[in-house]
Scaffold this motif. Sequence first.
Motif, PDB file in Angstrom:
ATOM      1  N   VAL A 153      15.498  13.441  -5.485  1.00 47.71           N
ATOM      2  CA  VAL A 153      14.881  12.371  -6.260  1.00 47.71           C
ATOM      3  C   VAL A 153      13.606  12.961  -6.841  1.00 47.71           C
ATOM      4  O   VAL A 153      12.696  13.343  -6.108  1.00 47.71           O
ATOM      5  N   ASN A 154      13.553  13.074  -8.161  1.00 49.50           N
ATOM      6  CA  ASN A 154      12.433  13.707  -8.836  1.00 49.50           C
ATOM      7  C   ASN A 154      11.560  12.638  -9.473  1.00 49.50           C
ATOM      8  O   ASN A 154      11.992  11.924 -10.378  1.00 49.50           O
ATOM      9  N   LEU A 155      10.330  12.518  -8.983  1.00 47.37           N
ATOM     10  CA  LEU A 155       9.420  11.475  -9.438  1.00 47.37           C
ATOM     11  C   LEU A 155       8.257  12.088 -10.211  1.00 47.37           C
ATOM     12  O   LEU A 155       7.699  13.102  -9.800  1.00 47.37           O
ATOM     13  N   SER A 156       7.898  11.457 -11.326  1.00 45.42           N
ATOM     14  CA  SER A 156       6.737  11.907 -12.092  1.00 45.42           C
ATOM     15  C   SER A 156       5.488  11.728 -11.230  1.00 45.42           C
ATOM     16  O   SER A 156       5.474  10.901 -10.308  1.00 45.42           O
ATOM     17  N   PRO A 157       4.422  12.493 -11.480  1.00 43.25           N
ATOM     18  CA  PRO A 157       3.222  12.422 -10.632  1.00 43.25           C
ATOM     19  C   PRO A 157       2.662  11.013 -10.467  1.00 43.25           C
ATOM     20  O   PRO A 157       2.255  10.628  -9.357  1.00 43.25           O
ATOM     21  N   GLU A 158       2.660  10.216 -11.571  1.00 42.93           N
ATOM     22  CA  GLU A 158       2.097   8.873 -11.472  1.00 42.93           C
ATOM     23  C   GLU A 158       2.948   7.944 -10.617  1.00 42.93           C
ATOM     24  O   GLU A 158       2.445   6.972 -10.039  1.00 42.93           O
TER      25      GLU A 158
ATOM     26  N   TYR B  31       5.120   9.280  -8.066  1.00 38.93           N
ATOM     27  CA  TYR B  31       5.101   9.903  -6.729  1.00 38.93           C
ATOM     28  C   TYR B  31       3.846   9.492  -5.951  1.00 38.93           C
ATOM     29  O   TYR B  31       3.919   9.109  -4.774  1.00 38.93           O
ATOM     30  N   HIS B  32       2.705   9.573  -6.617  1.00 38.79           N
ATOM     31  CA  HIS B  32       1.436   9.284  -5.943  1.00 38.79           C
ATOM     32  C   HIS B  32       0.978   7.834  -6.119  1.00 38.79           C
ATOM     33  O   HIS B  32       0.107   7.370  -5.366  1.00 38.79           O
TER      34      HIS B  32
ATOM     35  N   GLY C 123       0.784  -1.230   0.000  1.00 41.03           N
ATOM     36  CA  GLY C 123       0.000   0.000   0.000  1.00 41.03           C
ATOM     37  C   GLY C 123       0.814   1.278   0.000  1.00 41.03           C
ATOM     38  O   GLY C 123       0.253   2.373   0.107  1.00 41.03           O
ATOM     39  N   LEU C 124       2.128   1.169  -0.122  1.00 43.29           N
ATOM     40  CA  LEU C 124       2.978   2.355  -0.099  1.00 43.29           C
ATOM     41  C   LEU C 124       2.913   3.098  -1.430  1.00 43.29           C
ATOM     42  O   LEU C 124       2.823   2.493  -2.497  1.00 43.29           O
ATOM     43  N   SER C 125       2.988   4.419  -1.370  1.00 41.29           N
ATOM     44  CA  SER C 125       3.080   5.218  -2.587  1.00 41.29           C
ATOM     45  C   SER C 125       4.539   5.255  -3.044  1.00 41.29           C
ATOM     46  O   SER C 125       5.454   4.896  -2.282  1.00 41.29           O
ATOM     47  N   GLY C 126       4.762   5.721  -4.268  1.00 42.71           N
ATOM     48  CA  GLY C 126       6.135   5.842  -4.761  1.00 42.71           C
ATOM     49  C   GLY C 126       6.977   6.741  -3.874  1.00 42.71           C
ATOM     50  O   GLY C 126       8.143   6.448  -3.598  1.00 42.71           O
ATOM     51  N   ALA C 127       6.380   7.844  -3.415  1.00 40.93           N
ATOM     52  CA  ALA C 127       7.110   8.769  -2.543  1.00 40.93           C
ATOM     53  C   ALA C 127       7.463   8.109  -1.219  1.00 40.93           C
ATOM     54  O   ALA C 127       8.571   8.295  -0.684  1.00 40.93           O
ATOM     55  N   GLU C 128       6.554   7.312  -0.685  1.00 40.93           N
ATOM     56  CA  GLU C 128       6.810   6.610   0.578  1.00 40.93           C
ATOM     57  C   GLU C 128       7.867   5.528   0.407  1.00 40.93           C
ATOM     58  O   GLU C 128       8.709   5.321   1.290  1.00 40.93           O
TER      59      GLU C 128
ATOM     60  N   GLN D 262      16.064  15.184  -0.924  1.00 33.40           N
ATOM     61  CA  GLN D 262      14.641  15.532  -1.002  1.00 33.40           C
ATOM     62  C   GLN D 262      13.944  14.688  -2.078  1.00 33.40           C
ATOM     63  O   GLN D 262      14.543  14.330  -3.091  1.00 33.40           O
ATOM     64  N   ILE D 263      12.674  14.418  -1.856  1.00 31.99           N
ATOM     65  CA  ILE D 263      11.856  13.718  -2.842  1.00 31.99           C
ATOM     66  C   ILE D 263      10.838  14.719  -3.376  1.00 31.99           C
ATOM     67  O   ILE D 263      10.019  15.255  -2.618  1.00 31.99           O
ATOM     68  N   LEU D 264      10.910  14.990  -4.681  1.00 34.30           N
ATOM     69  CA  LEU D 264      10.076  16.006  -5.297  1.00 34.30           C
ATOM     70  C   LEU D 264       9.224  15.418  -6.418  1.00 34.30           C
ATOM     71  O   LEU D 264       9.521  14.352  -6.949  1.00 34.30           O
ATOM     72  N   VAL D 265       8.173  16.156  -6.772  1.00 38.92           N
ATOM     73  CA  VAL D 265       7.355  15.781  -7.926  1.00 38.92           C
ATOM     74  C   VAL D 265       7.934  16.461  -9.160  1.00 38.92           C
ATOM     75  O   VAL D 265       8.066  17.692  -9.194  1.00 38.92           O
ATOM     76  N   ALA D 266       8.320  15.674 -10.159  1.00 40.23           N
ATOM     77  CA  ALA D 266       8.842  16.226 -11.410  1.00 40.23           C
ATOM     78  C   ALA D 266       7.672  16.668 -12.278  1.00 40.23           C
ATOM     79  O   ALA D 266       6.652  15.993 -12.353  1.00 40.23           O
TER      80      ALA D 266
END
Length: 228
Positions: free
Chosen positions: A75-80, A82-83, A35-40, A55-59
């Motif tokens: 760490v830059n994660l795309s919205p899909e 990250y969430h 159940g973890l999100s990408g950011a988690e 830092q973990i950011l939304v790209a």
Amino acid sequence: MYWIIFIGIALISWIVQSRFKNKFKKYSEFPLSSGLSGAEVAQKMLHDNGIYDVQILVANEGQLSDHYNPGNKTVNLSPEVYHGRSVAAAAVASHECGHAVQHATAYSWLQFRSAMVPVVSIASRLTSWVLMAGVLLMAFMQNPYVLAIGVGALFLTTLFSFITLPVEFDASNRALAWLDKANVTHSREEHDGAKDALKWAAMTYVVAALSALVTLLYYAYILFGRRD
């Protein structure tokens, strides 16, 4: 002969890119049982490796724009990703954190690659124009010097592509090992899905490196073949 090879490489690249996108879509629809999100997932992997200054950011660059920036330690994660709470999101997030772990542990290939970035950035912007001018000068004036500069710049970008390969493969290996160890991927199906997604992501880098090599050999042939 070379045009056939170029077309073949372009076709393979298209197939691999399409395959990777299809795999990402498939595993994005595969819920992560933890159940973890990408950011988690990213935060947990960083903390498990004793890293607290990244830092973990939304790209905002769009889909599959995920990357680690060693310059500002983000760490830059795309919205899909990250969430997302899917196998694909976990795989991509942990892979990018794999680069952060490489940075923290002074992984030699990453250090070498990072040292090349400023030079390669300049070379990649100029290469196309220099090669074009060099080919014209070779054809009409038999002047090889500009083309030689272009081939030298192309050699640097090609070398950079090949140095990227161990960096990417190592980041994926670190990610998969951690996903299992941290029990983020609970089942064999989740692990295999993450492995499959990362395998096809890595294949895009392999094809890019081969394409760069073929292009280098083509212009090197023009330079040295015509001079002979």
